[in-house]
Design an enzyme around this catalytic site. Structure first.
Site, short mmCIF file in Angstrom:
data_model
loop_
_atom_site.label_atom_id
_atom_site.label_comp_id
_atom_site.label_asym_id
_atom_site.label_seq_id
_atom_site.Cartn_x
_atom_site.Cartn_y
_atom_site.Cartn_z
N GLY A 47 0.77 -1.23 0.00
CA GLY A 47 0.00 0.00 0.00
C GLY A 47 0.80 1.28 0.00
N CYS A 59 12.29 -2.91 -7.79
CA CYS A 59 13.30 -2.60 -6.77
C CYS A 59 14.47 -3.56 -6.90
CB CYS A 59 12.70 -2.63 -5.37
SG CYS A 59 11.92 -4.19 -4.91
#
Length: 476
Positions: free
Chosen positions: A118, A236
Site C-alpha cells: 500500500g 526494486c
C-alpha cells in the site's frame, strides 16, 4: 546478518564490474536510511513539534515536498500517536519515485496493478487529493489485508480494492485507465540491505521466471491503458533481465513509447547495450537508481505512453457476482441514516454530498463521490468503512469515518483530558468518568481526531479498532 550469496556477487561482477560489486557489498553492510512521507492533510508544524517529544528529528528531501529523512529517533518513528493515526507513512525514498513519475490527477482513472502493501497506493491517493477513481489490485489475499489496513490508516477514500491476477485483469478493463502503475514483483536486489533473506533464494533461473511475470503484467497493463495514457513500470532490483530486457521485448511487440523521466535523486540512464546486444535506443530514457549514489534503495523506473490501440482480451464474467450499487447521499436506502448522523453530530448534510455509499448487510462504506468504475462486482471493497447499522437500526460510525468527518462535528464530542485517558483509549478500555450524555462520541485529544467511543453510566468505552491496537504506541 545473512552473507551475500555467491550467485549475486558473480552476477554483479559479470554485468557491472568489480567496483560496482564492491560498492554493493559496502551498501549491504551499511545502516539503511529511514524516510517518511507526510500526509498532505497533516499540519506539518504541529507534527514536527509532536515528533520532537519522541526525540525524532527530520531533514527535508529536496525535490519531494512531503518526503523527510529521519536523522534522529529512528527507533521511535513507528511508535508515535501520529503514525498510528496516519499523519505520515514510513517509506524508502526510492519507493516514492514511481508514483511521483506517474503523477495522476483526480480526473485520471488510475490503476495500481501490484498494490500491496500500500505504500504507492496511499501515495497515489495523496497525489489525486484523495478524489476520483483509484483502483488497487493485488494477487495475494494475505497481502491484500495489509493493503486495506494501510488504506484505512491513511484515510484513503478514493480506492477500490481488487484481488485478481494482474495478467488477466485486462479481460475486464479494456483500454479503460488513464494512468497505470506496474510496480512489479522482482528479485529485490535493490532492497537486499533490509531484506537479507533474498540472498538465500536468489539465482538466475528465478530472475528469468520473475522477468516473464513482469512481461505479462506489463502486457496486461498496456491493454488496460487508454491510447495516450501513461504507464510507469518500476522494480526494486538491479538486474538487466528484469528491467531493460523486459522493456526491449515490450517495445518490439506493443504500441508504446518511452518518454523522459526526471527524478529528484541521482540516477543513471538505463542500458541500451547488454553484452554486445543492442537494445531499443529509447530505453535510455528509463532510469536506474543506484543505492549508494541516491542514498536510498536500488530502483528502476520507466514511463511509457500508449500510441495506438491493442487487441482486446475477454474474460469470463459469468462467475462473478452482480455489480455493487453505489448510492448518492439522497438515495432512499441511505438518506435516513445520514440525516440521523447529521442531526446527532451537528454535521451539515451537504458534507455527505461529496461521497457515495455502499451498503453490505449491516456494514456501510463510503467512497469519493467522483469514484467510478465498470464491473464493480469484481471488487473486494470499494471505499473505506463508514459505519455499521446496530440493533436499533442506527448507524454507529467507524473510526475512519470519524477521522475524516471529525472536523465538521459540532455535537457529541468527547475530549480526553490527559495521557492516562489516552492510554486507556488506545488499549480499548473504559475511561471511568461521567460524560454529558450517553451514546457514541467522536473522540479528540490535543486537536487530534482519534476515533469513536460510547458513553454510558460506566464511562467512555473506546471503539479504537482491534487491528490498530496490535501495534506499540508510545505516549511521550
Amino acid at each position: 546478518m545473512i552473507e551475500i550469496g555467491k550467485n549475486i556477487t558473480e552476477y554483479l561482477r559479470e554485468n557491472f564490474g568489480d567496483e560496482y560489486m564492491s560498492r554493493f557489498v559496502e551498501f549491504y553492510d551499511s545502516e539503511p536510511k529511514t524516510h517518511i512521507r507526510i500526509s498532505p492533510r497533516s499540519d506539518k508544524q504541529k507534527l514536527f513539534e509532536a515528533l520532537t517529544h519522541y526525540g525524532i528529528e527530520l531533514k527535508g528531501v529536496q525535490g519531494i515536498p512531503n518526503a523527510y529523512e529521519v536523522t534522529r529517533g529512528v527507533d521511535m518513528v513507528g511508535k508515535t500517536i501520529d503514525y498510528i493515526l496516519g499523519a505520515y507513512y514510513i517509506q524508502s525514498l526510492s519507493s516514492m519515485l514511481p508514483a511521483l513519475v506517474l503523477n495522476p490527477s483526480p480526473k485520471d482513472k488510475t490503476l495500481d496493478l501490484c498494490a500491496a502493501p500500500g505504500s504507492k497506493t496511499t501515495q497515489l491517493s495523496e497525489l489525486m487529493s484523495n478524489r476520483g477513481t483509484l483502483v488497487s489490485n493485488d494477487i495475494s489475499i494475505d497481502r491484500l489485508r495489509v493493503l486495506m489496513y494501510n488504506i484505512d490508516k491513511m484515510n484513503v477514500v478514493n480506492a477500490g480494492v481488487l484481488n485478481k491476477k494482474g495478467e488477466l485483469l485486462c479481460g475486464f478493463f479494456d483500454e479503460y485507465f488513464d494512468r497505470i502503475l506496474v510496480d512489479a514483483p522482482c528479485s529485490a536486489l535493490g532492497i537486499i540491505q533490509k531484506k537479507g533473506e533474498v540472498s538465500n533464494w536468489w539465482n538466475r533461473n528465478k530472475v528469468s521466471g520473475i522477468a516473464e511475470i513482469q512481461y505479462k503484467l506489463l502486457v496486461s497493463g498496456i491493454r488496460m491503458l487508454k491510447v495516450g495514457g501513461e504507464l510507469v513500470y518500476s522494480t526494486c532490483t538491479l538486474t538487466l533481465e528484469e528491467n531493460e530486457l523486459v522493456l526491449n521485448k515490450i517495445l518490439e511487440k506493443y504500441p508504446v513509447e518511452l518518454v523522459d523521466v526526471e527524478l529528484p535523486v541521482e540516477s543513471r540512464e538505463a542500458f541500451t547495450d547488454i553484452r554486445g546486444v543492442k537494445l531499443n535506443p529509447g530505453i535510455s530514457k528509463a532510469k536506474r537508481i543506484v543505492p549508494w549514489e541516491a542514498g536510498s534503495e536500488g530502483f528502476f523506473v520507466a514511463k511509457l505512453v500508449k500510441s495506438d490501440k491493442t487487441d482486446k482480451r475477454n474474460a469470463d464474467k459469468s462467475r462473478f457476482k452482480n455489480d455493487i450499487k453505489l448510492l448518492n447521499a439522497n438515495s432512499r436506502d441511505i438518506k435516513n441514516y445520514l440525516s440521523e448522523i447529521s442531526d446527532y453530530y451537528g454535521i451539515e448534510k451537504s458534507v455527505f454530498d461529496d461521497y457515495r455509499f455502499i451498503q453490505r448487510s449491516k456494514d456501510i462504506y463510503f467512497v469519493d463521490g467522483r469514484w467510478d468504475s465498470i464491473h464493480t462486482g469484481l471488487f473486494n471493497r470499494i471505499g473505506s468503512k463508514f459505519g455499521a447499522v446496530d440493533k436499533k437500526n442506527r448507524v454507529q460510525l467507524h473510526m475512519l469515518a470519524a477521522q475524516i468527518l471529525g472536523k465538521y462535528v459540532a455535537k457529541n464530542r468527547a475530549e480526553l483530558k490527559n495521557k492516562s485517558e489516552l492510554e486507556i483509549y488506545f488499549r480499548g478500555g473504559v475511561i471511568r468518568r461521567p460524560f454529558d450524555s450517553k451514546g457514541q462520541k467522536i473522540v479528540f485529544y490535543d486537536d487530534k481526531i482519534l476515533g469513536t467511543a460510547v458513553a454510558s453510566d460506566e464511562g467512555l468505552k473506546s471503539q479504537f479498532p482491534r487491528a490498530f491496537r496490535t501495534q506499540e504506541i508510545v505516549i511521550p
